[in-house]
Design an enzyme around this catalytic site. Sequence first.
Site, PDB file in Angstrom:
ATOM      1  N   ASP A  73       0.836  -1.200   0.000  1.00 57.07           N
ATOM      2  CA  ASP A  73       0.000   0.000   0.000  1.00 57.07           C
ATOM      3  C   ASP A  73       0.875   1.255   0.000  1.00 57.07           C
ATOM      4  O   ASP A  73       2.089   1.191  -0.205  1.00 57.07           O
ATOM      5  CB  ASP A  73      -0.951  -0.043   1.201  1.00 57.07           C
ATOM      6  CG  ASP A  73      -2.288   0.627   0.931  1.00 57.07           C
ATOM      7  OD1 ASP A  73      -2.283   1.744   0.386  1.00 57.07           O
ATOM      8  OD2 ASP A  73      -3.336   0.048   1.265  1.00 57.07           O
ATOM      9  N   ASP A 108      -5.966   2.864  -6.960  1.00 56.44           N
ATOM     10  CA  ASP A 108      -6.915   3.222  -5.907  1.00 56.44           C
ATOM     11  C   ASP A 108      -7.427   4.648  -6.106  1.00 56.44           C
ATOM     12  O   ASP A 108      -6.809   5.456  -6.803  1.00 56.44           O
ATOM     13  CB  ASP A 108      -6.233   3.089  -4.543  1.00 56.44           C
ATOM     14  CG  ASP A 108      -7.225   2.919  -3.401  1.00 56.44           C
ATOM     15  OD1 ASP A 108      -8.424   2.691  -3.684  1.00 56.44           O
ATOM     16  OD2 ASP A 108      -6.821   3.003  -2.228  1.00 56.44           O
ATOM     17  N   GLU A 155     -12.281   6.937  -8.558  1.00 52.30           N
ATOM     18  CA  GLU A 155     -13.648   7.379  -8.922  1.00 52.30           C
ATOM     19  C   GLU A 155     -13.657   8.648  -9.797  1.00 52.30           C
ATOM     20  O   GLU A 155     -14.566   8.725 -10.644  1.00 52.30           O
ATOM     21  CB  GLU A 155     -14.472   7.617  -7.642  1.00 52.30           C
ATOM     22  CG  GLU A 155     -14.752   6.377  -6.842  1.00 52.30           C
ATOM     23  CD  GLU A 155     -13.553   5.976  -5.971  1.00 52.30           C
ATOM     24  OE1 GLU A 155     -13.439   4.797  -5.616  1.00 52.30           O
ATOM     25  OE2 GLU A 155     -12.729   6.852  -5.663  1.00 52.30           O
ATOM     26  N   GLU A 179     -11.862  10.035  -6.169  1.00 49.27           N
ATOM     27  CA  GLU A 179     -12.494  10.168  -4.861  1.00 49.27           C
ATOM     28  C   GLU A 179     -13.015  11.571  -4.616  1.00 49.27           C
ATOM     29  O   GLU A 179     -14.114  11.741  -4.083  1.00 49.27           O
ATOM     30  CB  GLU A 179     -11.514   9.770  -3.756  1.00 49.27           C
ATOM     31  CG  GLU A 179     -12.151   9.799  -2.382  1.00 49.27           C
ATOM     32  CD  GLU A 179     -11.360   9.035  -1.349  1.00 49.27           C
ATOM     33  OE1 GLU A 179     -10.748   9.700  -0.501  1.00 49.27           O
ATOM     34  OE2 GLU A 179     -11.364   7.798  -1.373  1.00 49.27           O
ATOM     35  N   ARG A 226     -10.588   0.352  -8.311  1.00 47.95           N
ATOM     36  CA  ARG A 226     -11.743   0.599  -7.448  1.00 47.95           C
ATOM     37  C   ARG A 226     -12.920   1.241  -8.161  1.00 47.95           C
ATOM     38  O   ARG A 226     -14.010   1.359  -7.598  1.00 47.95           O
ATOM     39  CB  ARG A 226     -11.316   1.475  -6.257  1.00 47.95           C
ATOM     40  CG  ARG A 226     -12.281   1.399  -5.082  1.00 47.95           C
ATOM     41  CD  ARG A 226     -11.761   2.138  -3.868  1.00 47.95           C
ATOM     42  NE  ARG A 226     -11.961   3.575  -3.937  1.00 47.95           N
ATOM     43  CZ  ARG A 226     -11.741   4.400  -2.907  1.00 47.95           C
ATOM     44  NH1 ARG A 226     -11.312   3.902  -1.756  1.00 47.95           N
ATOM     45  NH2 ARG A 226     -11.929   5.691  -3.029  1.00 47.95           N
ATOM     46  N   ASP A 239     -14.514  -0.201   0.338  1.00 50.74           N
ATOM     47  CA  ASP A 239     -14.088  -0.223   1.739  1.00 50.74           C
ATOM     48  C   ASP A 239     -15.219  -0.705   2.644  1.00 50.74           C
ATOM     49  O   ASP A 239     -15.803   0.048   3.429  1.00 50.74           O
ATOM     50  CB  ASP A 239     -13.625   1.172   2.164  1.00 50.74           C
ATOM     51  CG  ASP A 239     -12.375   1.605   1.415  1.00 50.74           C
ATOM     52  OD1 ASP A 239     -11.673   0.730   0.868  1.00 50.74           O
ATOM     53  OD2 ASP A 239     -12.092   2.822   1.379  1.00 50.74           O
ATOM     54  N   HIS A 262      -7.845  -8.204   2.845  1.00 48.34           N
ATOM     55  CA  HIS A 262      -7.257  -6.865   2.939  1.00 48.34           C
ATOM     56  C   HIS A 262      -8.007  -6.085   4.009  1.00 48.34           C
ATOM     57  O   HIS A 262      -9.238  -6.167   4.089  1.00 48.34           O
ATOM     58  CB  HIS A 262      -7.355  -6.131   1.602  1.00 48.34           C
ATOM     59  CG  HIS A 262      -6.768  -4.753   1.614  1.00 48.34           C
ATOM     60  ND1 HIS A 262      -5.416  -4.530   1.744  1.00 48.34           N
ATOM     61  CD2 HIS A 262      -7.347  -3.525   1.539  1.00 48.34           C
ATOM     62  CE1 HIS A 262      -5.176  -3.211   1.729  1.00 48.34           C
ATOM     63  NE2 HIS A 262      -6.345  -2.592   1.601  1.00 48.34           N
TER      64      HIS A 262
END
Length: 824
Positions: A316, A430, A433, A435, A481, A498, A557
């Site tokens: 990560d 990651d 979107e 985010e 994601r 998540d 995870h």
Amino acid sequence: MTRFSATIFALVALFFFTGSPLLQAQSAGSEFNRFHVSGPNYLFETEAGTYSLSFYSSDILEVSFYPDGISPGSYTESHAVVLEPESTPVQVNEQDDAITLNTSGLKVFYDTQRGHFSFYYKDELLLREHGGFTQNKNRYDDDHAWGEGDYEHVSADGYRVDFRISESEILMGGGARALGMNRRGHRLTLYNRAHYGYENRSELMNFTLPVVLSSKGYAIHFDNPTTGYLDLDSGNDHTLGFEAHSGRKTYQLIAGERWEDIVGNYSRLTGLQPLPPRWALGNFSSRFGYRNQQEVLDTIAKFRELNVPVDAIIIDLYWFGQEMLGTMGNLAWDEEMWPEPKKMIDQLEADGVKTVLITEPFVLTTSNRWDEAVEANALAVDSLGNPATWDFFFGNTGLIDVFRPEGKEWFWNIYRNKMDTYGVHGWWGDLGEPEVHPDWVQHHTGSAREVHNIYGHQWAKMVHEGFLNDYPDRRAFNLMRAGYSGSQRYGMIPWTGDVSRNWGGLRPQPEISIQMGLQGLAYMHSDLGGFAWPVEDAELYVRWMQYGVFQPVYRPHAQEDVPSEPVFWDDETIRLTRDAINLRYKLIPYIYTAAFQNAQSGLPFMRPLFFEEPDNYRLFHVAETYLFGDDFLVAPVLRQGEKEVTLYAPNTANWFDFNTGKKYGGGKTYQVRTVRDSIPVFVRGGAIIPKADLVQSLDDYNVNHLSLHWFYDADATEYRTTVYHDDGQTREAFERGQFEKLHLETASSYDDRFMSLMLTRETGVNFEAAFSDISLHIRGMAQPPQMILLDGNPVEFEHDPATGIIRVERFEMSGNEHEIQIQL
């Protein structure tokens, strides 16, 4: 097979489509002018504009509307559709009050008086467009989540298109949601957004796809990625609607004889998923997050010490910074914590473990690469053309513009450097979107609102094309994601976000994966064990890990407060989870074959029960029992302390408990007792489940010895399946002839005195045969057979009276065809 109770639906449709006074009105400005054909396009000119219809096949129709003043065919290229149209015979019938287009499957009826289209499949009415494309007020708030505020915006290009649907049909789709299988009654926001810590309900998540599937046996895909809404009869007036802020006024209607055909047609329309590397189907070690090089090596050493198989480790965001905040965008190893990354990755690879790194599309203004990104013109901009910046959780940031050639080149060069210099094997994208994505941000091809829902899609395309150009023989691993319709064709491996680490988080996981499989993204899977919140619950963890055996990707995870890796739990939890992971590895021949099926036809791993009984209305509500591949029926334990699970056994077969061999007749509902060591799993009567020898890494996987577990059922007089094999790493191995298949076919003799099993080996022109030794385990025979023959010669077998299992141990496949005969 009959098509979804066609007669019943037709009667319902007749009332609702012709009896409703709402249908008698013609939308303003839609007076019909003329019809003509131009090449493959069937053009209906109205006062308001032109409808252009074209057929990709007899099962797939595209409808586009071009408002007056816009030339037909002038829309920008679709981000979703890649299928090349087939030559489809169409019979045209023109009358004064109607025009019909007839193919062998889909049929279009255009009412020239009322000005609307009706769509049929095999003479069964599916749905009817109502009112045409109309200008629409689109709601969104200034926090970038449509439908959550009161702010109204009127866009000159905003539109809505509605359809009349029957009273009884069930609606699915709209991307990843936790709403139950039937999503009718909801107005779904189309704006990709993370939902941190969600549990058994979530209306808005990372994948908001503009596709709807109906229990009547059709799908409709609205080919427009801009932000908007899917209205699944929220007004309870039998209306299915789509609203968009701007963009293409196009939709595709997809049908088929069976659900396998419908899902396959949609997957072909939007692109089939390439086979991932085989190691991607093994166990991952992953957490948020490993802090340094030694911690990674020690973790993998623990797996090996405890004999828990593992194939990959995901690192990560701490690989590029010691702190969570302020370092995003560095995208370079933190040399203090990771002094010798290449040596570490080489050591892991020598131990059969692949390394996957996280990346995010955000570059903080405090990161080491900010000036570099600005100079490279790699970032999205504001209205003045300056790099756009804003604050979010990780700091003040800009966003890589993956639509801009300079942005793609800059970002991909970082990926390529990490693979060429350090040997990185795969990627995790990651926060895609994205985010946080303010509406005022401008990208190379449009505003934030116009491209928001395809940002992850475009990012995945960048990685996919990078691999094709620079590593053309290598399969990519790309965990992401967020995405869009057709993201599967770029090899995207999606996950469910998540999720909360509790029983409420576990419960909707089958639903989300099943729904996404129907929408083309068959590798949708969850963070096993749950991600959010420091909840330490061994029962929850074990049940989630046991469920994971029967989801596409096995990847625990979580936040680091409670271990995500099984090796850091207590001895009993280690035992139970190791048993689950061992089973996963033994089933790789079955799972890898399911992956091959998906790559060839779009058939998902996780399939709803209505695939077996499409006329059984109540099965469209069921997600807590599902099919995994062709022959497994899975009923995971999703509630704390659950002593029994409810199982409906589809009427297409008898079903046998995978562990005990107990028979469950098809077409009935059972209360099945749970046990601690496994979740309830059943096998289709007559099916053969292939198992491989256990390995600790799929680097050591082979099919030199397969155990074939035959669940004999006297009611199943014939059965066919295939086991697929290749090297697990070469892109398009099948197309290159670098593969092998083992075809298995059973049949009973005319007098039921013999059962035969034919084994046929098919080897690609550029592959060496690998299937060699076979062991056969037979369950379900009330009495041991009188004799077993291999190619006409008697062979020894064992019969275990306690389990009823008959074993023929290890015989060599010396030729390409062998026959086993069992004298009953």
